[in-house]
Design an enzyme around this catalytic site. Sequence first.
Site, PDB file in Angstrom:
ATOM      1  N   ASP A 157      20.047  18.623 -17.371  1.00  0.00           N
ATOM      2  CA  ASP A 157      21.228  19.251 -16.785  1.00  0.00           C
ATOM      3  C   ASP A 157      20.767  20.461 -15.983  1.00  0.00           C
ATOM      4  O   ASP A 157      19.723  21.046 -16.269  1.00  0.00           O
ATOM      5  CB  ASP A 157      22.181  19.724 -17.880  1.00  0.00           C
ATOM      6  CG  ASP A 157      22.859  18.572 -18.610  1.00  0.00           C
ATOM      7  OD1 ASP A 157      22.502  17.405 -18.334  1.00  0.00           O
ATOM      8  OD2 ASP A 157      23.735  18.829 -19.450  1.00  0.00           O
ATOM      9  N   HIS A 233      13.921  15.160 -19.933  1.00  0.00           N
ATOM     10  CA  HIS A 233      13.524  13.767 -20.104  1.00  0.00           C
ATOM     11  C   HIS A 233      12.651  13.307 -18.937  1.00  0.00           C
ATOM     12  O   HIS A 233      12.523  14.005 -17.932  1.00  0.00           O
ATOM     13  CB  HIS A 233      14.772  12.881 -20.194  1.00  0.00           C
ATOM     14  CG  HIS A 233      15.704  13.238 -21.310  1.00  0.00           C
ATOM     15  ND1 HIS A 233      15.932  12.412 -22.380  1.00  0.00           N
ATOM     16  CD2 HIS A 233      16.488  14.338 -21.533  1.00  0.00           C
ATOM     17  CE1 HIS A 233      16.804  12.980 -23.212  1.00  0.00           C
ATOM     18  NE2 HIS A 233      17.157  14.150 -22.703  1.00  0.00           N
ATOM     19  N   SER A 344      16.030  27.453 -18.264  1.00  0.00           N
ATOM     20  CA  SER A 344      14.806  27.699 -17.508  1.00  0.00           C
ATOM     21  C   SER A 344      14.841  26.872 -16.234  1.00  0.00           C
ATOM     22  O   SER A 344      15.902  26.643 -15.672  1.00  0.00           O
ATOM     23  CB  SER A 344      13.578  27.381 -18.353  1.00  0.00           C
ATOM     24  OG  SER A 344      12.424  27.899 -17.733  1.00  0.00           O
TER      25      SER A 344
END
Length: 375
Positions: A157, A233, A344
């Site tokens: 995200d 991912h 981050s």
Amino acid sequence: MCQSEARQGPELRAAAKWLHFPQLALRRRLGQLSCMSRPALKLRSWPLTVLYYLLPFGALRPLSRVGWRPVSRVALYKSVPTRLLSRAWGRLNQVELPHWLRRPVYSLYIWTFGVNMKEAAVEDLHHYRNLSEFFRRKLKPQARPVCGLHSVISPSDGKILNFGQVKNCEVEQVKGVTYSLESFLGPRTSTDDLPFPPATPCGSFRNQLVTREGNELYHCVIYLAPGDYHCFHSPTDWTVSHRRHFPGSLMSVNPGMARWIKELFCHNERVVLTGDWKHGFFSLTAVGATNVGSIRIYFDRDLHTNSPRYSKGSYNDFSFVTHANKEGIPMRKGEHLGEFNLGSTIVLIFEAPKDFNFKLKAGQKIRFGEALGSL
């Protein structure tokens, strides 16, 4: 009148002497400061610099007349011990909260950063023993469907800060602010370690990465805000052959700071995973930030980030290609890769044919599993 002025003369001269005394003392003190080591000088001048930016304009102007100059805002921010603060924050995150305190603390965080707990695998706030567990919460399987129609998906995200072709070995962290590709990834390993030999012998760092003739080098920068899902991912089917860890600063990587500090991503601690996919070179870099000293890669147990002892500008390499495993670590698109302890940035740099197209707009919000681009 003249007698009065004559009488006032010695008094005025004495007053002037006392007025000049602090100035002379300051000059001597500044001279002593100039002989100090750079770390000691920063430590001594830092409080004055803070006052310079907090007090009304011109309040400390007299100091500039005796030779003192404030450090720049960038230098001031860089002098903040962000690594130490991040380790302290990490310790605080591990403290188990009393059962009665969990809902108020997490509810405040949810309200502040707009967290959608309906997507969480466990919605009950009392389940999370500490802030670290809450930050690293998992999602329901159906919350993030992985797009199968496009060759590269978003690994997390976040917000798209920048994307496009890499030109002149410079990459944009935000519009108009660039950083060196070689400074970011570090020097290329020997050609024996490359998944494919370079297309042509060339001194350009970009051409050392582009392994197939006719391909281009692309990049995409994704910023994870504190309220985002903090796991990342695999963005495509690829093989990870090498890890490079850069210990470094832990400055904030929010878009405002990225516009402020040139080569911010090159200063910060980061973990660079490189390998290859069906079109050649592929890399994913997890960039640390303030309070995000801990970067975890699930298949890399030897990785330890934000260590108290480190040499600035250094890096350490680890190869996943061994005699027993000559291919490296295969990753499937959408597979769990790693996690941050707070928001981050992730930077993708990869090669692809010239007809590769991004399906993005700068500044847009994106979720893990959604398309970044395809051929």
